[in-house]
Structures are given as C-alpha cells and as structure tokens.
Scaffold this motif. Structure first.
Motif, short mmCIF file in Angstrom:
data_model
loop_
_atom_site.label_atom_id
_atom_site.label_comp_id
_atom_site.label_asym_id
_atom_site.label_seq_id
_atom_site.Cartn_x
_atom_site.Cartn_y
_atom_site.Cartn_z
N ALA A 230 12.61 -9.15 5.07
CA ALA A 230 11.66 -8.04 5.03
C ALA A 230 12.34 -6.72 5.37
CB ALA A 230 10.52 -8.30 6.01
N THR A 231 11.96 -5.69 4.64
CA THR A 231 12.49 -4.35 4.91
C THR A 231 11.39 -3.38 5.30
OG1 THR A 231 12.29 -3.69 2.60
CG2 THR A 231 14.39 -4.66 3.29
N THR A 232 10.12 -3.76 5.14
CA THR A 232 9.00 -2.87 5.44
C THR A 232 8.00 -3.57 6.35
OG1 THR A 232 7.63 -3.56 3.56
CG2 THR A 232 9.23 -1.78 3.17
N PHE A 233 7.20 -2.76 7.02
CA PHE A 233 6.16 -3.30 7.89
C PHE A 233 5.16 -4.13 7.09
CE2 PHE A 233 2.05 -2.99 10.02
CZ PHE A 233 2.37 -3.39 11.30
N GLU A 234 4.72 -3.59 5.97
CA GLU A 234 3.72 -4.28 5.16
C GLU A 234 4.21 -5.63 4.65
OE1 GLU A 234 0.67 -3.70 4.82
OE2 GLU A 234 0.39 -1.61 5.38
N SER A 235 5.47 -5.68 4.22
CA SER A 235 5.98 -6.97 3.71
C SER A 235 6.08 -8.00 4.83
CB SER A 235 7.34 -6.77 3.03
OG SER A 235 8.33 -6.33 3.95
N SER A 236 6.38 -7.54 6.04
CA SER A 236 6.52 -8.50 7.14
C SER A 236 5.16 -9.04 7.58
CB SER A 236 7.25 -7.86 8.32
OG SER A 236 6.54 -6.77 8.85
N ILE A 237 4.12 -8.19 7.63
CA ILE A 237 2.83 -8.72 8.04
C ILE A 237 2.16 -9.48 6.89
CG2 ILE A 237 2.49 -7.02 9.85
CD1 ILE A 237 0.49 -5.60 8.08
N SER A 238 2.58 -9.21 5.66
CA SER A 238 2.09 -10.01 4.54
C SER A 238 2.59 -11.45 4.68
CB SER A 238 2.57 -9.42 3.22
OG SER A 238 2.22 -10.25 2.13
N ALA A 239 3.85 -11.59 5.11
CA ALA A 239 4.39 -12.93 5.34
C ALA A 239 3.63 -13.63 6.46
CB ALA A 239 5.88 -12.83 5.69
N VAL A 240 3.24 -12.87 7.50
CA VAL A 240 2.45 -13.46 8.59
C VAL A 240 1.11 -13.95 8.06
CG1 VAL A 240 1.26 -12.98 10.76
CG2 VAL A 240 3.56 -12.06 10.37
N SER A 241 0.45 -13.16 7.22
CA SER A 241 -0.87 -13.54 6.71
C SER A 241 -0.82 -14.81 5.87
CB SER A 241 -1.48 -12.40 5.90
OG SER A 241 -0.78 -12.23 4.67
N GLN A 242 0.37 -15.09 5.31
CA GLN A 242 0.53 -16.31 4.52
C GLN A 242 0.96 -17.50 5.38
OE1 GLN A 242 2.94 -15.48 0.93
NE2 GLN A 242 2.50 -13.30 1.33
N GLY A 243 1.04 -17.29 6.69
CA GLY A 243 1.37 -18.38 7.61
C GLY A 243 2.84 -18.71 7.70
N HIS A 244 3.71 -17.77 7.31
CA HIS A 244 5.14 -18.06 7.28
C HIS A 244 5.86 -17.76 8.59
CE1 HIS A 244 5.02 -17.45 2.63
NE2 HIS A 244 4.54 -18.62 3.01
N GLY A 245 5.19 -17.08 9.53
CA GLY A 245 5.85 -16.75 10.79
C GLY A 245 5.02 -15.73 11.56
#
Length: 318
Positions: A230-245
């Motif tokens: 991840a390089t952006t805030f949005e991409s990192s919390i998108s990964a969280v919303s998908q249950g990846h971390g």
C-alpha cells in the motif's frame, strides 16, 4: 505572592480571556475560537497560574469575572492591541513575498490543510500556494528532492528533514467491523498480536513504517505483514475492509474517514502520534517555507501542551 515566582502569560491566553469576558460561557467562548472546551479551560487556568490571581468565578450555572478579572481587562486589551499592531507591521513587511510554495499531504482534504492555506493566502496574497497529494512513499522523498517545499505528515521523519509540531493524538486500530475486537471501546497491542498489519510499499521510510505498525511490539515480538504494498491511506483501509489485515492510525481518523466495513478502536498502550509540518533543512529559510512555518506556528500555539486532536478535526462552527 512573590513577584519572582510569576511568569509571563502568552498573548494567546490573553485573547482567550477577552473572548470569555464577552461570552461569560466557556462552551460558547471555546466555539468562537474553534478549540475544545477542555483545552480552552486549561488555557484560562494557566493564565490564572501565570498571573497568580483568580480571574473567573465558575459555577454550574454561570461564569462571572472576579474583581481581579475586571481590573485586568483594560491592560489585557492594551497588550493584545499592541500585539496586533506589531503583527500588522510584520505583515506589511512580509506581504511582499511572491512566487510559489508547494505543500504536500497524503490527504489534502484535511481541515487543517484548508485552514493553513487560507491563513497563508491572507497573509501573503501574492504567494501562490499549490497543494499536491503525496503518498506514503513520496512524502519524505518529495521533500528531499525538492518536488514539494513542505509536507503535512506524522512523525517520525528521516534525517535532513526539520519539523514544527502541530498536535498530539492517541492512536487507534482500523479493523474490519465483523471482527470480535471491533465491538470493544479499546484494545491493547497484545490483543492485536495475531493480526497481520497491512503491508506498505518497500519505498516507505523504514522508521515510519515500524512506528505505524508498532514493530516490534512491547514484548519484542516482530510484526507480521500482509503481502500488500500500500502507498496510500485509502488503499490500506480498503485492504482492512476486505479482512486482509489491520492498520494503526491516528484517532482523528474515526471522525475524518468513516468507511463502511471498518471500525476504529482505541489502542490503550500504543504511544501517541505527532502531526507536523515538515520541510527539508536546506529550504528552511526560503520565502515560501518561512511563510508556511510562521502560519503553522500560530496555529500550533493554542494546542501547545494539550494532547487534543481537534487541531486537525475541527471545522468552523464546532
């Protein structure tokens, strides 16, 4: 009281007291100056400590100035007016600043960005302030290679970068909303030990990455990362919303970035985080950076010493 034991109050504290004298209500006075009521009350208490006198009688029903408070109003107004006159004289000299200054932030919609830019533009109408989004990788590199003049970000910063601290915040964990811990009001780092942290791109400054993952944890255990880059805030919390971390973030994100599928839960034992205006040491005294530093310094004055995150979440009218 021994006069040698007194210290000088700040002009900022005097301004707050003058507002309180007009409103005679802590809540209304705090809203007028866009800070939280607890922070406003602390500043008035500190002013009283500086002066060695009780200025306000407080009760659950009313606020009233004491005799000392009434007597000190005229000299306080005179001091604030003198400070304003000095500031006007300074602004007359600095309004000649021209050119362009580029301010980076990985989320340019932050209210503090709007406030900072508006203040600089009022003070320096001939200075063009350009906002540029920078991601986690770019925020340090863009400073050092000159693509931006300054960045609003969080510590830590790499060598060669200087900072002005703007505010201190607790940290929270961003976690998928169906995880058992998402229903909690707070958690500890130990309770997050088995949950991987969303991985950031390899180019992210290592010390920054480690701080925002709490790596290693207090018991010395290393953190497990997902394979994301991840390089952006949005991409990192998108990964969280998908249950990846999970992601450790500033507590202000709860108000600023609510998103479906995630929750923000306070992390009780995570060290606080510090928001800063950062610039390359070599560009410290360039006209544009100096203008940003002066404006940011004024914004930070009211929050000095107060671990109150509202410096970055407040909006006009709150």
């Amino acid at each position: 009281m021994d006069q040698a034991g007194l210290s000088d109050p700040s002009v900022h504290q005097l301004r707050l007291f003058l507002v309180l004298a007009e409103e005679l209500h802590f809540g209304r006075a705090a809203r007028r100056v866009y800070i939280s009521q607890p922070a406003f009350s602390r500043q008035i208490r500190r002013l009283e400590e500086h002066l060695g006198a009780v200025l306000v009688e407080r009760s659950t029903r009313r606020v009233q100035l004491t005799a000392a408070g009434e007597a000190l109003l005229p000299p306080m107004r005179s001091l604030v007016e003198a400070a304003d006159e000095l500031q006007r004289g300074v602004l007359t000299q600095v309004r000649a600043v021209t050119g362009q200054v580029v301010l980076g932030c990985y989320i340019t919609a932050l209210p503090v960005i709007t406030e900072l830019v508006a203040l600089v533009r009022r003070r320096h109408p001939r200075l063009d302030v350009e906002l540029r989004e920078v991601d986690f990788v770019e925020q340090a590199g863009a400073l050092l290679d000159g693509r931006v003049d300054a960045v609003l970000c969080y510590e830590p910063v790499p060598p060669g970068v200087q900072t002005l601290r703007l505010g201190i915040e607790p940290r929270a964990v961003c976690i998928r909303d169906d995880h058992p811990l998402a229903a909690r009001t707070s958690v500890t780092l130990a309770e997050l030990a088995d949950l991987p942290v969303v991985g950031l791109a390899p180019g992210v400054h290592r010390e920054w990455r480690d701080f925002w993952a709490a790596d290693p944890r207090p018991d010395g255990a290393p953190v497990t990362y997902t394979s994301h880059g991840a390089t952006t805030f949005e991409s990192s919390i998108s990964a969280v919303s998908q249950g990846h971390g999970i992601r450790l973030v500033s507590s202000a994100c709860r108000e600023l970035f609510p998103r479906p599928g995630i929750r923000y839960v306070d992390v009780a034992d995570a060290p606080t985080c510090t928001a800063v205006l950062a610039w390359a040491a070599a560009r410290r005294d360039t006209p544009g950076v100096a203008a940003l530093r002066r404006a940011a310094d004024g914004m930070a004055e009211g929050a000095a010493g107060d671990p109150d995150p509202r410096w970055c979440t407040r909006r006009p009218g709150e």
